[in-house]
Scaffold this motif. Structure first.
Motif, PDB file in Angstrom:
ATOM      1  N   ILE A 138     -45.418  18.847  51.373  1.00  6.02           N
ATOM      2  CA  ILE A 138     -45.224  16.699  51.373  1.00  6.02           C
ATOM      3  C   ILE A 138     -45.745  16.768  49.958  1.00  6.02           C
ATOM      4  O   ILE A 138     -44.515  15.858  49.102  1.00  6.02           O
ATOM      5  CB  ILE A 138     -45.972  16.027  52.239  1.00  6.02           C
ATOM      6  N   ALA A 139     -46.378  17.142  49.291  1.00  4.59           N
ATOM      7  CA  ALA A 139     -46.780  16.152  48.001  1.00  4.59           C
ATOM      8  C   ALA A 139     -45.747  16.937  46.539  1.00  4.59           C
ATOM      9  O   ALA A 139     -45.567  16.420  45.936  1.00  4.59           O
ATOM     10  CB  ALA A 139     -47.841  17.575  47.037  1.00  4.59           C
ATOM     11  N   ASP A 140     -44.329  17.945  46.704  1.00  7.48           N
ATOM     12  CA  ASP A 140     -43.695  18.876  46.628  1.00  7.48           C
ATOM     13  C   ASP A 140     -42.278  16.997  46.585  1.00  7.48           C
ATOM     14  O   ASP A 140     -41.800  16.829  45.607  1.00  7.48           O
ATOM     15  CB  ASP A 140     -43.007  19.792  46.470  1.00  7.48           C
ATOM     16  N   LEU A 141     -42.190  16.535  47.554  1.00  7.40           N
ATOM     17  CA  LEU A 141     -41.482  15.767  47.775  1.00  7.40           C
ATOM     18  C   LEU A 141     -41.351  14.288  46.549  1.00  7.40           C
ATOM     19  O   LEU A 141     -40.710  13.494  45.987  1.00  7.40           O
ATOM     20  CB  LEU A 141     -41.397  14.763  48.892  1.00  7.40           C
ATOM     21  N   TYR A 142     -43.056  14.436  45.601  1.00  9.99           N
ATOM     22  CA  TYR A 142     -43.081  12.752  45.467  1.00  9.99           C
ATOM     23  C   TYR A 142     -43.157  13.206  43.765  1.00  9.99           C
ATOM     24  O   TYR A 142     -43.603  12.380  43.369  1.00  9.99           O
ATOM     25  CB  TYR A 142     -44.524  12.622  46.406  1.00  9.99           C
ATOM     26  N   LYS A 143     -43.773  14.078  43.519  1.00  9.91           N
ATOM     27  CA  LYS A 143     -44.649  14.575  42.368  1.00  9.91           C
ATOM     28  C   LYS A 143     -43.235  14.219  41.116  1.00  9.91           C
ATOM     29  O   LYS A 143     -43.902  14.090  40.014  1.00  9.91           O
ATOM     30  CB  LYS A 143     -43.948  15.823  41.860  1.00  9.91           C
ATOM     31  N   ALA A 144     -42.103  14.196  41.019  1.00  7.86           N
ATOM     32  CA  ALA A 144     -41.655  14.304  39.946  1.00  7.86           C
ATOM     33  C   ALA A 144     -41.232  12.868  40.048  1.00  7.86           C
ATOM     34  O   ALA A 144     -41.062  12.510  38.795  1.00  7.86           O
ATOM     35  CB  ALA A 144     -39.607  14.297  40.740  1.00  7.86           C
ATOM     36  N   GLU A 145     -41.917  11.525  40.543  1.00  6.72           N
ATOM     37  CA  GLU A 145     -41.821  10.048  40.628  1.00  6.72           C
ATOM     38  C   GLU A 145     -43.404   9.867  40.508  1.00  6.72           C
ATOM     39  O   GLU A 145     -43.948   8.621  39.977  1.00  6.72           O
ATOM     40  CB  GLU A 145     -40.888   9.349  41.029  1.00  6.72           C
ATOM     41  N   THR A 146     -43.764  10.096  40.325  1.00  2.00           N
ATOM     42  CA  THR A 146     -45.698  10.346  40.935  1.00  2.00           C
ATOM     43  C   THR A 146     -46.085  10.432  39.294  1.00  2.00           C
ATOM     44  O   THR A 146     -46.921  10.017  38.144  1.00  2.00           O
ATOM     45  CB  THR A 146     -46.597  10.025  41.564  1.00  2.00           C
ATOM     46  N   THR A 147     -46.876  12.742  40.110  1.00  3.12           N
ATOM     47  CA  THR A 147     -48.178  13.127  38.745  1.00  3.12           C
ATOM     48  C   THR A 147     -46.804  13.123  37.596  1.00  3.12           C
ATOM     49  O   THR A 147     -47.746  13.174  36.459  1.00  3.12           O
ATOM     50  CB  THR A 147     -48.750  13.804  39.372  1.00  3.12           C
ATOM     51  N   LEU A 148     -45.986  13.621  37.176  1.00  6.33           N
ATOM     52  CA  LEU A 148     -44.583  13.770  36.489  1.00  6.33           C
ATOM     53  C   LEU A 148     -45.314  12.897  35.580  1.00  6.33           C
ATOM     54  O   LEU A 148     -45.337  13.236  34.314  1.00  6.33           O
ATOM     55  CB  LEU A 148     -43.952  14.877  36.501  1.00  6.33           C
ATOM     56  N   PRO A 149     -44.498  12.041  35.656  1.00  3.74           N
ATOM     57  CA  PRO A 149     -44.683  11.273  34.059  1.00  3.74           C
ATOM     58  C   PRO A 149     -45.920  10.906  34.279  1.00  3.74           C
ATOM     59  O   PRO A 149     -45.561  10.225  32.747  1.00  3.74           O
ATOM     60  CB  PRO A 149     -43.299  10.503  34.825  1.00  3.74           C
ATOM     61  N   LEU A 150     -46.587  10.482  34.932  1.00  3.25           N
ATOM     62  CA  LEU A 150     -48.035  10.265  34.353  1.00  3.25           C
ATOM     63  C   LEU A 150     -49.036  11.629  33.021  1.00  3.25           C
ATOM     64  O   LEU A 150     -49.207  10.145  32.922  1.00  3.25           O
ATOM     65  CB  LEU A 150     -49.098   9.909  35.717  1.00  3.25           C
ATOM     66  N   ALA A 151     -48.382  12.503  34.006  1.00  4.14           N
ATOM     67  CA  ALA A 151     -49.013  13.460  33.033  1.00  4.14           C
ATOM     68  C   ALA A 151     -48.707  13.185  31.569  1.00  4.14           C
ATOM     69  O   ALA A 151     -49.284  13.529  30.268  1.00  4.14           O
ATOM     70  CB  ALA A 151     -48.751  14.999  33.899  1.00  4.14           C
ATOM     71  N   PHE A 152     -46.970  13.569  31.305  1.00  2.00           N
ATOM     72  CA  PHE A 152     -46.972  13.229  30.252  1.00  2.00           C
ATOM     73  C   PHE A 152     -46.875  11.999  29.593  1.00  2.00           C
ATOM     74  O   PHE A 152     -47.425  12.100  28.450  1.00  2.00           O
ATOM     75  CB  PHE A 152     -45.760  13.564  30.482  1.00  2.00           C
ATOM     76  N   ALA A 153     -47.560  11.102  29.641  1.00  2.02           N
ATOM     77  CA  ALA A 153     -47.742   9.832  28.817  1.00  2.02           C
ATOM     78  C   ALA A 153     -49.407   9.919  29.005  1.00  2.02           C
ATOM     79  O   ALA A 153     -49.478   9.166  28.090  1.00  2.02           O
ATOM     80  CB  ALA A 153     -47.665   8.627  30.228  1.00  2.02           C
ATOM     81  N   LEU A 154     -49.513  10.430  29.308  1.00  2.45           N
ATOM     82  CA  LEU A 154     -51.266  11.509  28.238  1.00  2.45           C
ATOM     83  C   LEU A 154     -51.876  12.264  27.633  1.00  2.45           C
ATOM     84  O   LEU A 154     -52.272  12.354  27.656  1.00  2.45           O
ATOM     85  CB  LEU A 154     -52.316  11.130  30.343  1.00  2.45           C
TER      86      LEU A 154
END
Length: 313
Positions: free
Chosen positions: A218-234
């Motif tokens: 289920i997590a893989d459904l949302y990573k592209a719009e949640t955790t990935l952009p956030l991580a690159f911004a940091l």
């Protein structure tokens, strides 16, 4: 459906309080000064899940009341972003667990769920009906590589490569540290939702062999719009792990992710199930599905609490 996780009172997060039962009901107390204690009563009958954060103590009578009202209790990290343990009431229906197990044990239906999970990640992309699971895995790999490249270019980062080595944790770059930390938070949120639905986090359709296999699905459904952009911004952060947790918590309020998780899980397990057009009454919410019944290989489910001696004779 029990519990109604997507309702407005689905989850209540508590932190640094004492939860107890008094003559009125279950309440949360916190001592704000030597002579003052603030008390807030918890609407146990309207809650699907109570999240207990750090610093919370709870009494046995309070747990008994929560169980009697069918409220799941989950021990989590700060802000509800890491799940450590879950206490489920014995009255929690197995309806969705049975749907999950039935689908998981049928190879054809399991493959169908896995394929639809991959299709959900591609959103509006047109994919042929004949596409195979192997082809989807390859397409997903290409999609993630392209996303890494786009995000790296947006933030002026050189070539990025996902790198996760727990034994060399502090030797990783800020993006990888932030991504691992944010993903852990995402896993905790999804784990709490699955427990509240009565599902097994271990029975995954794409992932397998781990107690959190379905969580990873289920997590893989949302990573592209949640955790990935956030991580690159940091990528320039001095403390990417802490900032990732804080920013992810704030982003969840805007995304309203929990209702999406519930809808997506239900649609994956029961694709032919019609969408609810109106909210059920509180009574229907908790008693609409028979909680206890008898199984028969020929007749299906039979009502419990019935003496079948005469019929068997």
């Amino acid at each position: 459906m029990l519990p109604r996780v997507a309702d407005s009172l689905s989850f209540l997060y508590l932190d640094m309080v004492r939860v107890l039962q008094d003559d009125t009901g279950v309440c949360a107390q916190i001592q704000v000064s030597p002579g003052r204690t603030d008390t807030v009563y918890i609407p146990t009958a309207a809650l699907s899940c109570l999240l207990l954060g750090p610093g919370v103590s709870i009494t046995t009578p309070a747990l008994t009341t929560l169980a009697r009202h069918g409220t799941s209790v989950v021990c989590v990290g700060a802000g509800g972003v890491r799940t450590y343990a879950g206490v489920l009431p014995d009255s929690l229906t197995t309806h969705w667990l049975e749907q999950q197990v039935t689908t998981w044990t049928d190879q054809t239906r399991r493959l169908d769920v896995a394929v639809r999970m991959y299709r959900m990640r591609f959103q509006d992309a047109e994919l042929p009906d004949t596409v195979t699971l192997e082809q989807l895995r390859g397409m997903e790999g290409q999609r993630m590589k392209a996303l890494y490249k786009i995000l790296a270019q947006q933030h002026g980062i050189g070539r990025f490569r996902r790198n996760y080595h727990p034994d060399q944790w502090h030797a990783q770059d800020p993006v990888n540290l932030a991504l691992s930390s944010a993903n852990t938070c995402l896993y905790g949120i999804i784990h709490a939702a699955l427990l509240a639905l009565g599902l097994s986090p271990a029975l995954g359709f794409v992932h397998t062999g781990k107690q959190h296999a379905f969580v990873y699905d289920i997590a893989d459904l949302y990573k592209a719009e949640t955790t990935l952009p956030l991580a690159f911004a940091l990528h320039q952060s001095d403390n990417p792990e802490q900032e990732a947790r804080r920013r992810f918590r704030e982003k969840l309020r805007l995304l309203k992710l929990l209702p999406r998780i519930v809808r997506d899980v239900q649609s994956l397990l029961t694709p032919d199930r019609p969408a609810a057009t109106s909210a059920p009454t509180p009574t229907t919410e908790r008693t609409g599905i028979e909680l206890v019944h008898l199984w028969d290989p020929k007749r299906g489910t039979l009502p419990a609490g019935v003496n079948y001696a005469a019929r068997d004779e």
